[in-house]
Design a protein around this motif. Structure first.
Motif, mmCIF file in Angstrom:
data_model
loop_
_atom_site.group_PDB
_atom_site.id
_atom_site.type_symbol
_atom_site.label_atom_id
_atom_site.label_comp_id
_atom_site.label_asym_id
_atom_site.label_seq_id
_atom_site.Cartn_x
_atom_site.Cartn_y
_atom_site.Cartn_z
ATOM 1 N N UNK A 334 -2.684 -0.466 7.460
ATOM 2 C CA UNK A 334 -1.346 -0.183 7.354
ATOM 3 C C UNK A 334 -0.987 -0.059 5.710
ATOM 4 N N UNK A 335 0.386 0.766 5.364
ATOM 5 C CA UNK A 335 0.729 0.661 4.241
ATOM 6 C C UNK A 335 1.240 -0.626 3.787
ATOM 7 N N UNK A 336 2.039 -1.300 4.584
ATOM 8 C CA UNK A 336 2.840 -2.454 3.989
ATOM 9 C C UNK A 336 3.749 -2.186 3.209
ATOM 10 N N UNK A 337 4.435 -0.926 3.439
ATOM 11 C CA UNK A 337 5.327 -0.297 2.156
ATOM 12 C C UNK A 337 6.436 -1.491 2.139
ATOM 13 N N UNK A 338 6.473 -1.913 0.832
ATOM 14 C CA UNK A 338 7.662 -2.849 0.391
ATOM 15 C C UNK A 338 7.716 -2.741 -0.953
ATOM 16 N N UNK A 339 8.979 -2.976 -1.611
ATOM 17 C CA UNK A 339 9.368 -2.912 -3.098
ATOM 18 C C UNK A 339 8.693 -3.721 -3.975
ATOM 19 N N UNK A 340 8.018 -4.782 -3.537
ATOM 20 C CA UNK A 340 7.497 -6.007 -4.384
ATOM 21 C C UNK A 340 5.904 -5.943 -4.602
ATOM 22 N N UNK A 341 5.142 -5.910 -3.312
ATOM 23 C CA UNK A 341 3.547 -6.001 -3.330
ATOM 24 C C UNK A 341 2.986 -4.723 -2.755
ATOM 25 N N UNK A 342 3.593 -3.996 -2.135
ATOM 26 C CA UNK A 342 2.816 -2.496 -1.595
ATOM 27 C C UNK A 342 3.714 -1.493 -2.014
ATOM 28 N N UNK A 343 4.149 -0.879 -2.819
ATOM 29 C CA UNK A 343 5.055 0.375 -2.781
ATOM 30 C C UNK A 343 4.316 1.550 -2.592
ATOM 31 N N UNK A 344 3.616 1.433 -1.592
ATOM 32 C CA UNK A 344 2.614 2.562 -1.139
ATOM 33 C C UNK A 344 3.300 3.433 -0.037
#
Length: 440
Positions: A334-344
């Motif tokens: 998964x992307x783990x899209x988040x603003x700190x550790x994986x802005x993918x």
């Protein structure tokens, strides 16, 4: 597609299909092996046909054997395009305020994840920005993030809360997640992550906050139909095993499945605990132990790999891929899209990273963003496979072999996307006017 903010959207709303109907006979598909279940075996080297009726796949098999009852239906010609199920992004934190580019610079200067958090950055930084934003503002911020993922073929997605850490703000995040699903015509699974970090007002009172999560926040949000699953960040800088189990028990009483941010920074034994509660997935798992692997295997819990976070944090302690493979634990990506550790915002890039950083094979990576990702969300009966009886969610790619999906990065192939039984995008020009490639 640029949906406007709809203030009338009610909690609990699901994705409403958008785009022209995909009903008809889809011929000349070149499916990725292992991601298609047909009622009739498709010989090697032959193209597959998918019949869509009423937005569902009613027949899958070799096109030379399409039943007579479907012969009069409209035909869509894929001209040998590579076919996969719709992609599934099974771990995202898509709804939040602000950004944390400054932390990227801090890490480049040598600060660790824990040092950033202790300096007032990390999750708590996003909490402040999220609390200050209105629901409409959060929607407007999240909409282009979601669109970027949908443009790449995502047909189902999980969106977590966890940047509110107070009832009104967790509710706000989850309401936005529901609205996004409705506005964009995509299945959104919402996960309550109230136990993500300790809010500033509860500093030194971790148990009091855990009680609030279990006794007030979760019951209220569940009653409003906003919660599909419950998650906890179980880690030495977050919540203890005992606090995690308390949250799981509260979810269990409400009949809500659980997931876990587990073993990211250390081996807390969280995966084994989550498995005892029949967790859908354990995510991150860089420090997963053999006992945790065995417990996940016994429980049928999916291992969700998040290479974007490893890349951003420059983590050299990788998940135990070989042991997971040997044990037969399904691995999602998964992307783990988040603003700190994986802005993918590219699931295909995550497939590439899963192969290059974690040494997954291409078939493993592709199953990880389809079949196993669907299972990690409890959507294994509706998503993740091209199979008769399921909603029509599939993607046609202008590629000749499956490895290209993980090989190319930095650009998005012009694909044709069938989502929720509708043609959400037609990058291949399959439905060109005046016949075109379709020949109709």
């Amino acid at each position: 597609m640029s949906p406007s903010v709809d203030k009338k959207t009610q909690p609990g709303a699901r994705g409403i299909p958008q785009g022209p109907s995909a009903d008809g006979v889809w011929v000349n598909l070149n499916p990725v092996p292992g991601l298609v279940i047909a009622n009739v075996p498709v010989p090697d080297g032959q193209c597959t046909c998918v019949v869509v009726q009423g937005g569902r796949m009613s027949w899958v098999g070799p096109q030379a054997q399409v039943p007579a009852e479907y012969q009069a239906l409209r035909r869509w010609d894929a001209h040998g395009a590579l076919a996969t199920p719709g992609l599934v992004d099974c771990h995202t934190h898509l709804v939040y305020g602000g950004q944390r580019a400054n932390e990227f610079a801090m890490r480049l200067a040598g600060a660790t994840y824990e040092e950033v958090a202790k300096a007032g950055g990390g999750i708590v930084s996003s909490v402040k920005a999220t609390r200050e934003a209105s629901e409409d503002e959060l929607f407007a911020l999240a909409a282009p993030r979601l669109q970027a993922l949908l443009d790449e073929g995502v047909c189902a997605i999980e969106i977590k809360s966890g940047y509110g850490l107070a009832l009104e703000h967790e509710r706000k995040q989850l309401r936005v997640a529901r609205r996004l699903g409705t506005a964009f015509g995509v299945i959104v699974r919402t996960t309550f992550l109230g136990a993500h970090a300790l809010p500033p007002e509860y500093a030194g009172r971790s148990q009091d906050y855990t009680d609030l999560v279990c006794n007030e926040m979760l019951p209220a949000l569940a009653a409003e139909g906003l919660v599909d699953a419950v998650d906890v960040f179980c880690e030495r800088i977050a919540f203890t095993l005992a606090e995690t189990e308390q949250v799981f028990q509260a979810a269990q009483k409400l009949g809500i499945p659980v997931k876990l941010h587990a073993e990211q920074l250390s081996d807390m034994g969280g995966a084994a605990l989550a498995a005892r509660y029949g967790a859908l997935s354990c995510d991150h798992i860089e420090h997963l132990s053999q006992d945790g692997i065995a417990a996940m295997k016994a429980a049928g819990t999916v291992a969700v790999l998040l290479p974007g976070a490893c890349y951003t944090l420059r983590d050299t302690h990788l998940p135990p891929i070989a042991q997971l493979r040997e044990a037969g634990v399904p691995m999602a990506v998964s992307t783990d899209h988040n603003p700190g550790t994986s802005p993918a915002l590219s699931l295909l890039l995550m497939a590439n990273m899963a192969c290059t950083l974690f040494r997954l094979t291409v078939p493993e990576a592709l199953a990880g963003i389809t079949t196993h990702a669907a299972r990690a969300l409890g959507l294994q009966d509706t998503h993740g496979l091209i199979a008769a009886g399921r909603p029509a969610n599939f993607v046609l790619w202008p590629l000749s072999e499956p490895a290209e999906l993980a090989y190319w990065y930095g650009h998005k192939p012009a694909c044709t996307i069938v989502r929720q039984g509708c043609v959400a995008a037609d990058g291949l020009g399959i439905d060109l006017p005046h016949g075109g490639r379709n020949g109709i």
